[in-house]
Design an enzyme around this catalytic site. Structure first.
Site: not given
Length: 198
Positions: A21, A26, A79, A104, A125
């Protein structure tokens, strides 16, 4: 909501843990706090029982003008960011007005920055989770990533790496976002907004 100049600041970069990631849109919040950690000369380490990594340090000029900061990367996945953030806020006795979430933002053009206090989560989220835990009266440093092209789903867009064209300017924009967060902490929201809200 006022800030407490004597209390530490909790600067939370939002993102997802794991190398897969790392360069996602994100994860720009992680990128900004990584840069700030380098500036204060710290390395992220696990924060006790909280599901997060932290760096403690000071930013600003030496002496009474400097501010104590705790840089945070929640390791709970986006989240569920609120739990670790609230645990650390409690541990370090940080008022909600001294919390900054760096994240973001789809509704702002790529690289554009917007600093603000309070507001909604706009479907983000990570913010949704933090607001559920803290209420909405914390600062946000919103890093524009733009909208997905064509019919691409939002979830796919934010979990994709920045494009090669975007990466040419990414270091500059991340550096500017880190400057803006420092300005917010040292000089206050109004000054930071007038300087960095492009």
């Amino acid at each position: 909501m006022t800030t407490d100049p004597g209390a530490p600041w909790l600067i939370v970069g939002l993102g997802n843990p794991g190398p897969e990631y790392a360069m996602n849109r994100h994860n720009v919040g992680f990128m900004v706090v990584d840069l700030l950690a380098g500036r204060v000369g710290g390395k992220f380490k696990r924060a006790g029982k909280a599901q997060a990594q932290v760096v403690e340090g000071r930013i600003g000029p030496p002496g009474p003008g400097s501010r104590r900061v705790v840089l945070v990367k929640p390791m709970s996945f986006m989240n569920l960011s609120g739990g670790p953030v609230n645990a650390l806020r409690d541990f370090y006795k940080v008022p909600v007005g001294n919390v900054v979430a760096v994240h973001d933002e789809l509704d702002i053009d790529y690289g554009t920055l917007r600093l603000k206090l309070g507001g909604g989560d706009n479907g983000h989220n990570g913010l949704k989770s933090i607001t559920k835990a803290l209420g909405s009266d914390y600062h946000r440093a919103r890093f524009g990533i733009g909208r997905p092209p064509g019919r691409m789903q939002v979830a796919d867009f934010v979990l994709k790496d920045f494009s090669s064209a975007e990466r040419k300017e990414l270091d500059y924009f991340v550096d500017r976002a880190a400057d803006a967060v420092e300005c917010l902490v040292i000089d206050g929201l109004e000054r930071a907004q007038s300087t960095y809200n492009s």
